[in-house]
Design an enzyme around this catalytic site. Sequence first.
Site, PDB file in Angstrom:
ATOM      1  N   THR A  71       0.164 -16.719   4.237  1.00  0.00           N
ATOM      2  CA  THR A  71       1.253 -16.913   3.280  1.00  0.00           C
ATOM      3  C   THR A  71       2.004 -18.199   3.606  1.00  0.00           C
ATOM      4  O   THR A  71       2.396 -18.429   4.749  1.00  0.00           O
ATOM      5  CB  THR A  71       2.209 -15.711   3.320  1.00  0.00           C
ATOM      6  N   ASN A 108      -1.472  -4.319   6.857  1.00  0.00           N
ATOM      7  CA  ASN A 108      -0.179  -4.918   7.203  1.00  0.00           C
ATOM      8  C   ASN A 108       1.032  -4.258   6.558  1.00  0.00           C
ATOM      9  O   ASN A 108       2.052  -4.899   6.317  1.00  0.00           O
ATOM     10  CB  ASN A 108      -0.184  -6.417   6.862  1.00  0.00           C
ATOM     11  N   HIS A 133      -6.154  -6.423  -0.314  1.00  0.00           N
ATOM     12  CA  HIS A 133      -5.257  -6.349   0.849  1.00  0.00           C
ATOM     13  C   HIS A 133      -4.872  -4.887   1.066  1.00  0.00           C
ATOM     14  O   HIS A 133      -3.969  -4.355   0.415  1.00  0.00           O
ATOM     15  CB  HIS A 133      -4.023  -7.206   0.594  1.00  0.00           C
ATOM     16  N   TYR A 142       1.506  -3.010   3.532  1.00  0.00           N
ATOM     17  CA  TYR A 142       1.739  -3.171   2.102  1.00  0.00           C
ATOM     18  C   TYR A 142       1.271  -1.921   1.361  1.00  0.00           C
ATOM     19  O   TYR A 142       0.914  -0.919   1.977  1.00  0.00           O
ATOM     20  CB  TYR A 142       1.099  -4.474   1.614  1.00  0.00           C
ATOM     21  N   ASN A 180       5.571  -4.617   9.246  1.00  0.00           N
ATOM     22  CA  ASN A 180       6.321  -4.061   8.122  1.00  0.00           C
ATOM     23  C   ASN A 180       6.625  -2.572   8.282  1.00  0.00           C
ATOM     24  O   ASN A 180       6.642  -1.815   7.316  1.00  0.00           O
ATOM     25  CB  ASN A 180       5.597  -4.343   6.801  1.00  0.00           C
TER      26      ASN A 180
END
Length: 367
Positions: free
Chosen positions: A25, A181, A178, A183, A238
């Site tokens: 990112t 992580n 994805h 999400y 996260n």
Amino acid sequence: MSSLFDPVQAGDLALDNRIVMAPLTRNRAPNAVPRDITATYYAQRASAGLLITEATAISQQGQGYADVPGLYGTDQLDAWKRVTDAVHAEGGKIVVQLWHVGRVSHTELQPDNGKPVAPSAITAKTKTVLIKDGVPTFVETSEPRALDAAELPGIVHAYAAAARNAVETAGFDGVEIHGANGYLLDQFLKTGSNKRSDDYGGSIPNRARLLLEATRAVVDAVGGGRTGIRLSPVTPANDVHDADPQPLFDYVVRQLAPLDLAYIHVIEGATGGPRELDDRPFDYEALKAAYRAAGGKGAWMVNDGYDKPLAEEALKEGDDLVAFGRPFISNPDLVRRLREGAPLNPWDKNTFYGGGEAGYTDYPALA
């Protein structure tokens, strides 16, 4: 024994070498539209066997950070087509990472300033990025709302539509889902963030249901040979965790095996951190064995803190691809540097997120 510089087949993707540029990112896409410098950035790194783009939102609801790109608007797709054209002109292969952040977002980024969505209404103890006075600024995530089961088919459709647009309109060679992580798909997988009592919570098959539905929909849209998926069994990124990750992820890869995916991309340990976590042991060789035993033929990609010696050891152990992250930021010619044993440029953390060409397209290549 395979070398990092040997070609390899990953589903439908014929790759010139086994070195992958990991998704990174960079927050340089105002209004979710990649800029012209983005095409330069990826084309500079096209000597990688495969480029995986920065995570890219499948919908506005799926956006969690300021100035990250999307795949749901015409301007976005047109801009990505300029990127893929530039990469292909340099002989490279590029896939886009499909992203829904779930609860890792802020009301300012959501449609109509609504709450971010999640499997359960549990706020992530982490931060996201907004632009304040023109400067990327870290802020606490907003309280999410729990998704109604009736909303989930629409999210699955958004994954499929984004994949189809990426390949058919934007010219990508494939897509990466994805699922890592912390999400949305990872939030559904893991017990710390999923407290649902319906068909998408509780048991391992229920918690894995959304990830598998989304993956099957993407495969139906663009083909398994153009589809990869990223998983992170134990990363604490996260504010995500699972009480017993080994049987969870063994189940997930066994279910993915029949889909004939291009690759499975596994983050070992903590994303961008330690490769082994004392409080979260995990057997990655057993995970790979579970996938192979179930008939999985996709390439096995490993990620997290790899250098050349460690990457060569991974190939000896039967891994197929090795993803490098931050070294690719500061070394557009990383493949050549690894091949020749040349020193690597150091990176500047101050230019990782936001800004323009500085720390993005201005790192020098070897003469």
